[in-house]
Design a protein around this motif. Structure first.
Motif, PDB file in Angstrom:
ATOM      1  N   GLY A  95      31.157  57.443  34.962  1.00 30.19           N
ATOM      2  CA  GLY A  95      31.189  58.036  36.280  1.00 30.19           C
ATOM      3  C   GLY A  95      32.275  57.297  37.163  1.00 30.19           C
ATOM      4  O   GLY A  95      32.974  57.622  37.951  1.00 30.19           O
ATOM      5  N   HIS A  96      31.967  56.018  37.159  1.00 29.44           N
ATOM      6  CA  HIS A  96      33.013  54.879  37.876  1.00 29.44           C
ATOM      7  C   HIS A  96      34.222  54.869  37.524  1.00 29.44           C
ATOM      8  O   HIS A  96      35.252  55.024  38.620  1.00 29.44           O
ATOM      9  N   LEU A  97      34.525  55.147  36.212  1.00 31.02           N
ATOM     10  CA  LEU A  97      35.852  55.115  35.598  1.00 31.02           C
ATOM     11  C   LEU A  97      36.737  56.411  36.282  1.00 31.02           C
ATOM     12  O   LEU A  97      37.960  56.521  36.599  1.00 31.02           O
ATOM     13  N   LEU A  98      35.917  57.431  36.184  1.00 27.48           N
ATOM     14  CA  LEU A  98      36.576  58.856  36.660  1.00 27.48           C
ATOM     15  C   LEU A  98      37.084  58.784  38.165  1.00 27.48           C
ATOM     16  O   LEU A  98      38.153  59.435  38.292  1.00 27.48           O
ATOM     17  N   VAL A  99      36.433  58.209  39.040  1.00 26.43           N
ATOM     18  CA  VAL A  99      36.572  58.033  40.406  1.00 26.43           C
ATOM     19  C   VAL A  99      37.893  57.385  40.271  1.00 26.43           C
ATOM     20  O   VAL A  99      38.679  57.901  41.069  1.00 26.43           O
ATOM     21  N   ARG A 100      38.205  56.192  39.520  1.00 30.16           N
ATOM     22  CA  ARG A 100      39.305  55.560  39.880  1.00 30.16           C
ATOM     23  C   ARG A 100      40.448  56.100  39.080  1.00 30.16           C
ATOM     24  O   ARG A 100      41.566  56.008  39.818  1.00 30.16           O
ATOM     25  N   LEU A 101      40.070  56.790  38.087  1.00 25.67           N
ATOM     26  CA  LEU A 101      41.456  57.563  37.262  1.00 25.67           C
ATOM     27  C   LEU A 101      41.892  58.681  38.082  1.00 25.67           C
ATOM     28  O   LEU A 101      42.991  59.280  38.124  1.00 25.67           O
ATOM     29  N   ASN A 102      40.834  59.353  38.861  1.00 22.08           N
ATOM     30  CA  ASN A 102      41.208  60.708  39.636  1.00 22.08           C
ATOM     31  C   ASN A 102      42.144  60.201  40.673  1.00 22.08           C
ATOM     32  O   ASN A 102      43.287  60.922  40.888  1.00 22.08           O
ATOM     33  N   ASN A 142      40.982  53.705  28.298  1.00 26.47           N
ATOM     34  CA  ASN A 142      42.014  54.325  27.695  1.00 26.47           C
ATOM     35  C   ASN A 142      41.709  55.757  26.938  1.00 26.47           C
ATOM     36  O   ASN A 142      42.640  56.554  27.314  1.00 26.47           O
ATOM     37  N   VAL A 143      40.581  55.718  26.253  1.00 20.90           N
ATOM     38  CA  VAL A 143      40.136  57.157  25.895  1.00 20.90           C
ATOM     39  C   VAL A 143      40.107  58.339  27.016  1.00 20.90           C
ATOM     40  O   VAL A 143      40.447  59.212  26.769  1.00 20.90           O
ATOM     41  N   LEU A 144      39.408  57.834  27.911  1.00 19.21           N
ATOM     42  CA  LEU A 144      39.069  58.807  29.061  1.00 19.21           C
ATOM     43  C   LEU A 144      40.641  59.255  29.592  1.00 19.21           C
ATOM     44  O   LEU A 144      41.000  60.334  30.007  1.00 19.21           O
ATOM     45  N   SER A 145      41.462  58.403  29.785  1.00 22.57           N
ATOM     46  CA  SER A 145      42.856  58.504  30.219  1.00 22.57           C
ATOM     47  C   SER A 145      43.539  59.778  29.380  1.00 22.57           C
ATOM     48  O   SER A 145      44.225  60.526  29.984  1.00 22.57           O
ATOM     49  N   ARG A 146      43.581  59.252  28.392  1.00 20.12           N
ATOM     50  CA  ARG A 146      44.078  60.133  27.260  1.00 20.12           C
ATOM     51  C   ARG A 146      43.605  61.532  27.348  1.00 20.12           C
ATOM     52  O   ARG A 146      44.361  62.741  27.471  1.00 20.12           O
ATOM     53  N   ALA A 147      42.128  61.853  27.473  1.00 20.10           N
ATOM     54  CA  ALA A 147      41.661  63.047  27.563  1.00 20.10           C
ATOM     55  C   ALA A 147      42.210  63.718  28.813  1.00 20.10           C
ATOM     56  O   ALA A 147      42.204  64.996  28.921  1.00 20.10           O
ATOM     57  N   GLU A 188      44.170  70.878  30.476  1.00 20.73           N
ATOM     58  CA  GLU A 188      45.004  71.763  31.113  1.00 20.73           C
ATOM     59  C   GLU A 188      45.198  71.786  32.476  1.00 20.73           C
ATOM     60  O   GLU A 188      44.142  71.258  33.176  1.00 20.73           O
ATOM     61  N   SER A 189      46.025  72.100  33.243  1.00 25.13           N
ATOM     62  CA  SER A 189      46.349  72.199  34.771  1.00 25.13           C
ATOM     63  C   SER A 189      45.258  73.010  35.423  1.00 25.13           C
ATOM     64  O   SER A 189      44.747  74.051  34.992  1.00 25.13           O
ATOM     65  N   GLY A 190      44.550  72.421  36.529  1.00 30.49           N
ATOM     66  CA  GLY A 190      43.423  73.019  37.122  1.00 30.49           C
ATOM     67  C   GLY A 190      42.135  72.797  36.442  1.00 30.49           C
ATOM     68  O   GLY A 190      41.093  73.097  37.126  1.00 30.49           O
ATOM     69  N   ASP A 191      41.929  72.319  35.344  1.00 34.81           N
ATOM     70  CA  ASP A 191      40.663  71.966  34.783  1.00 34.81           C
ATOM     71  C   ASP A 191      40.160  70.943  35.391  1.00 34.81           C
ATOM     72  O   ASP A 191      40.556  69.786  35.828  1.00 34.81           O
ATOM     73  N   ALA A 192      38.626  71.020  35.663  1.00 33.51           N
ATOM     74  CA  ALA A 192      37.898  69.878  36.492  1.00 33.51           C
ATOM     75  C   ALA A 192      36.822  69.485  35.534  1.00 33.51           C
ATOM     76  O   ALA A 192      36.264  68.503  36.138  1.00 33.51           O
ATOM     77  N   VAL A 193      36.635  69.840  34.319  1.00 30.61           N
ATOM     78  CA  VAL A 193      35.719  69.059  33.568  1.00 30.61           C
ATOM     79  C   VAL A 193      36.272  68.607  32.263  1.00 30.61           C
ATOM     80  O   VAL A 193      37.192  69.538  31.535  1.00 30.61           O
ATOM     81  N   ILE A 194      36.016  67.376  31.685  1.00 28.01           N
ATOM     82  CA  ILE A 194      36.205  66.947  30.620  1.00 28.01           C
ATOM     83  C   ILE A 194      35.592  67.487  29.320  1.00 28.01           C
ATOM     84  O   ILE A 194      34.165  67.435  29.413  1.00 28.01           O
ATOM     85  N   GLU A 195      35.885  68.282  28.538  1.00 28.04           N
ATOM     86  CA  GLU A 195      35.195  69.128  27.591  1.00 28.04           C
ATOM     87  C   GLU A 195      35.221  68.146  25.985  1.00 28.04           C
ATOM     88  O   GLU A 195      36.135  67.158  25.951  1.00 28.04           O
ATOM     89  N   LEU A 196      34.527  68.551  25.376  1.00 29.34           N
ATOM     90  CA  LEU A 196      34.338  67.861  24.011  1.00 29.34           C
ATOM     91  C   LEU A 196      35.706  67.779  23.266  1.00 29.34           C
ATOM     92  O   LEU A 196      36.104  66.701  22.567  1.00 29.34           O
ATOM     93  N   ILE A 197      36.301  69.038  23.502  1.00 29.88           N
ATOM     94  CA  ILE A 197      37.676  69.011  22.737  1.00 29.88           C
ATOM     95  C   ILE A 197      38.650  67.824  23.090  1.00 29.88           C
ATOM     96  O   ILE A 197      39.337  67.406  22.198  1.00 29.88           O
ATOM     97  N   ASP A 198      38.689  67.630  24.428  1.00 33.80           N
ATOM     98  CA  ASP A 198      39.609  66.807  25.179  1.00 33.80           C
ATOM     99  C   ASP A 198      39.250  65.400  24.434  1.00 33.80           C
ATOM    100  O   ASP A 198      40.133  64.594  24.126  1.00 33.80           O
ATOM    101  N   VAL A 258      37.753  64.535  21.779  1.00 35.55           N
ATOM    102  CA  VAL A 258      37.931  64.429  20.314  1.00 35.55           C
ATOM    103  C   VAL A 258      39.399  64.352  20.128  1.00 35.55           C
ATOM    104  O   VAL A 258      39.926  63.439  19.164  1.00 35.55           O
ATOM    105  N   LYS A 259      40.330  64.943  20.755  1.00 38.33           N
ATOM    106  CA  LYS A 259      41.834  64.923  20.714  1.00 38.33           C
ATOM    107  C   LYS A 259      42.027  63.152  21.106  1.00 38.33           C
ATOM    108  O   LYS A 259      42.881  62.659  20.140  1.00 38.33           O
ATOM    109  N   SER A 260      41.473  62.602  22.032  1.00 38.67           N
ATOM    110  CA  SER A 260      41.667  61.362  22.486  1.00 38.67           C
ATOM    111  C   SER A 260      41.316  60.331  21.431  1.00 38.67           C
ATOM    112  O   SER A 260      41.921  59.518  21.123  1.00 38.67           O
ATOM    113  N   LEU A 261      40.049  60.739  20.776  1.00 37.46           N
ATOM    114  CA  LEU A 261      39.685  59.573  20.022  1.00 37.46           C
ATOM    115  C   LEU A 261      40.377  59.889  18.711  1.00 37.46           C
ATOM    116  O   LEU A 261      40.583  58.634  17.914  1.00 37.46           O
ATOM    117  N   SER A 262      40.884  61.102  18.340  1.00 38.91           N
ATOM    118  CA  SER A 262      41.592  61.245  16.897  1.00 38.91           C
ATOM    119  C   SER A 262      43.109  60.261  17.376  1.00 38.91           C
ATOM    120  O   SER A 262      43.400  59.818  16.203  1.00 38.91           O
TER     121      SER A 262
END
Length: 680
Positions: free
Chosen positions: A551-558, A590-595, A600-610, A612-616
């Motif tokens: 929650g804290h990181l999302l505020v700063r990364l936004n 770093n993982v949240l940044s990559r996710a 996609e443009s306009g998305d407001a929620v980080i999903e499981l697939i995002d 998984v891609k970042s961790l992969s």
């Protein structure tokens, strides 16, 4: 509250007096000058502040700061000698610098107030009514449209219970349930029929702090809907309303072709009616998908989508709802809010906040997130450390936040108004490290000309943070030990000691005990630094803290990416909790940044697939890495053995006997190995 004495009531003293009077945490005890007609003395008389011609009687034990703006070296010397030991004496040159910084800070605060006023004007110009309450049910937001519809003056609404302002309100229920309610019909006490959406408000830690409602008068719309049965009649009856709206409105038919736009739409997009009417709904879109087409397929409204439209590439927020007549979708209507100017204002506000944060210098304990027992113990130890000046040793793996703890200790200490200097001991060349830390005495003259100050002198009265202290050469370790014992340093090439007051905070990711036994770290220095040792737990041992950290990181990364990510799904969080985080909080960021980049443009929620891609991406990168250049077989085996021990302890919930049996070794051998790798 800081008690201040100003010596010198000329122009400089007058400016400092005016600035300090505007600061709530500063109290001017008195202003002194030999000239009773000095500008500062005259102002002090008018403002009821003590003044005089002799400063000696004002040197009391409760005095914190003295500003010497006389420009007389002899006065400065006398003040330096006579002041209480804990009182900070600031010379004229530094005072002038503080004046400039305070004036700049005041400028930015005024700018923020102006921007807040502009935002208030924007909210008051919106046709929708807006009402907000705090957790006690008290009204804390109320715009002009709400006042007009409800018939309650704005100035009387603030601070009143919401039930006094709107007796039929459902906001307290939404606050209690924590669940948003969209497009609900409601009749106000004056008989006005509205459609309202209600939302609970949460802070960055997920705590409910209030509720908010947005509503619009639909009395006329409902009356029309009862009489009209097809889209053409809806268009005819609503055209006048649509054309008078300041919000851009576009309407498409059930095929997705444009049938109506208002003048505000033409103004925002730069497109004429001929370029829209009869054309597909995506004709005006520069970036993103057609929301009209999405609504026509789903038959559900879509709200709050960020898009860029028209020849002017305007940044807008789009709300689109289906038009349903006799249970059939006849088209959709979109309301477009131009937020280009608002976004620019928000960016300027963020920049101002960043500048103010830099002026305030450092992070605090409020920037450390987590509720696990391990991190809470570390925070309590750090808060105790902030109350004293003894050396502190921060221990933990890379990325656990040792520098953040060092900043917090500094900001919580009495040295917080002085410099905080970080030294990466592993990044500096050993041949230059001594001169960088202790300074260089030139042979050119005896007066000090040509000599250079080291980082110890630069951080005088402040804090020196030695990151990766185990990488200091032995000769530098010895000189550091000498300072910690005597409070003095010698410059390179110098023969006279320099007395300093510097708080030393050290940090290391390495096993200092092993380095000490191998002769790579001075034993006495280890015990001096280890008087107050704070172990910062790795992220894998406190995974329950991951949601609050996210929650804290999302505020700063936004703010950093210019995005508006609202949350991360429970499934995605669970996937993050399954990972062991060798890079700790830094790797999580770093993982949240990559996710966020993958979204996609306009998305407001980080999903499981995002996730998984970042961790992969992270795991594939690890697989492609080769053996580190300076690693040895012993170091690799030690790391592997440490990992096995940690895994066995975790599987046996910390039980030493079960762990020894599981590994097939004696309990004595297990304790030896745990001590070797600092696991106990």
């Amino acid at each position: 509250m800081q008690n201040v004495l100003i010596v010198g009531a000329g122009t400089g003293g007058s400016i400092i007096l005016d600035l300090l009077q505007n600061l709530e945490f500063m109290n001017v005890n008195a202003i002194i000058d030999t000239d009773e007609h000095a500008p500062g003395i005259i102002r002090a008389k008018k403002q009821g502040i003590a003044y005089g011609m002799d400063w000696t009687s004002y040197l009391t034990d409760d005095l914190h700061i003295i500003f010497d703006v006389t420009g007389d070296k002899s006065v400065f010397a006398e003040l330096l000698k006579a002041r209480p030991a804990h009182t900070v004496l600031i010379p004229g040159s530094v005072a002038n610098l503080l004046v400039r910084l305070l004036e700049e800070n005041d400028t930015y605060i005024k700018r923020i107030h102006i921007e807040m006023h502009k935002q208030r004007m924007i909210f008051d110009s919106i046709e929708e009514g807006m009402v907000g309450i705090d957790e006690e049910g008290t009204v804390d937001f109320f715009n002009k449209s709400a006042s007009k519809m409800i018939g309650f003056p704005i100035e009387e609404a603030f601070g009143r219970m919401i039930t006094d302002v709107i007796p039929t309100t459902e906001l307290p229920r939404v606050f209690d349930s924590g669940v948003a309610e969209l497009n609900e019909e409601q009749i106000l006490g004056n008989g006005l029929k509205i459609v309202t959406s209600r939302y609970p408000l949460f802070d960055s830690a997920g705590k409910k702090v209030g509720a908010f409602a947005v509503f619009k008068d639909i009395t006329e719309v409902v009356a029309l809907a009862e009489e009209i049965t097809d889209l053409k009649k809806v268009k005819t009856m609503l055209e006048a309303i649509i054309h008078s709206s300041d919000d851009a409105i576009s309407v498409v038919d059930d095929k997705g072709n444009g049938i109506l736009v208002n003048p505000a739409y033409t103004r925002i997009t730069g497109l004429t009616e001929d370029e829209i009417i009869g054309k597909p709904a995506n004709a005006d879109i520069n970036e993103g998908d057609s929301i009209h087409m999405r609504v026509l397929k789903s038959r559900k409204p879509v709200r709050g989508v960020n898009m860029r439209i028209g020849e002017n590439n305007r940044e807008v927020i789009v709300n689109v709802a289906p038009i349903i007549v006799d249970h059939q979708v006849k088209g959709s209507v979109g309301v477009i809010h131009d937020i280009t100017e608002m976004r620019n204002l928000m960016k300027e506000l963020d920049q101002a906040r960043t500048i103010i944060r830099k002026l305030e210098s450092t992070y605090t304990f409020d920037d450390i997130f987590g509720g696990s027992s391990d991190i809470e113990i570390s925070i309590e130890q750090a808060k105790l450390a902030a109350k004293s000046d003894i050396p502190v040793l921060l221990r933990g793996e890379a990325g656990t936040g040792k520098e953040l703890f060092a900043h917090a200790i500094h900001s919580g200490s009495e040295r917080r108004f002085n410099k905080f200097i970080r030294v990466n001991c592993s990044a500096m060349h050993s041949s230059k490290l001594e001169a960088e830390l202790f300074g260089q005495e030139s042979e050119v003259s005896q007066s000090g000309n040509g000599s250079t100050q080291g980082l110890f002198q630069e951080s005088a009265q402040g804090t020196l943070f030695l990151d990766e202290v185990a990488d200091l050469p032995l000769v530098v370790q010895a000189r550091l030990l000498n300072y910690l014992k005597s409070g003095t340093i010698f410059k390179n090439g110098g023969t006279y000691p320099v007395h300093l007051s510097v708080r030393v905070i050290a940090a290391s990711t390495k096993n200092l005990e092993k380095a000490m036994h191998e002769g790579a770290f001075i034993e006495e220095l280890y015990y001096v630094l280890n008087r107050l040792s704070i172990q910062i737990a790795p992220l894998r041992s406190r995974k329950k803290d991951i949601p609050s950290i996210i929650g804290h990181l999302l505020v700063r990364l936004n703010q950093e990416f210019g995005m508006n990510i609202e949350k991360i799904t429970d499934e995605a969080q669970e996937r993050l909790k399954q990972y062991d985080w060798p890079g700790n909080v830094r790797e999580l960021e770093n993982v949240l940044s990559r996710a966020m980049i993958y979204m996609e443009s306009g998305d407001a929620v980080i999903e499981l697939i995002d996730v998984v891609k970042s961790l992969s991406s992270r795991e594939n990168t690890e697989e492609e890495q080769i053996l580190p250049e300076k690693s040895t077989l012993n170091s690799i085996m030690d790391e592997y053995e440490k990992t096995i021990l940690e895994t066995a302890l975790r599987e046996n919930t910390g039980n030493k006997s079960l762990t020894a049996n599981r590994l097939g070794i004696s309990l004595r051998s297990l304790y030896y190995k745990l001590e070797k790798f600092s696991l106990i």
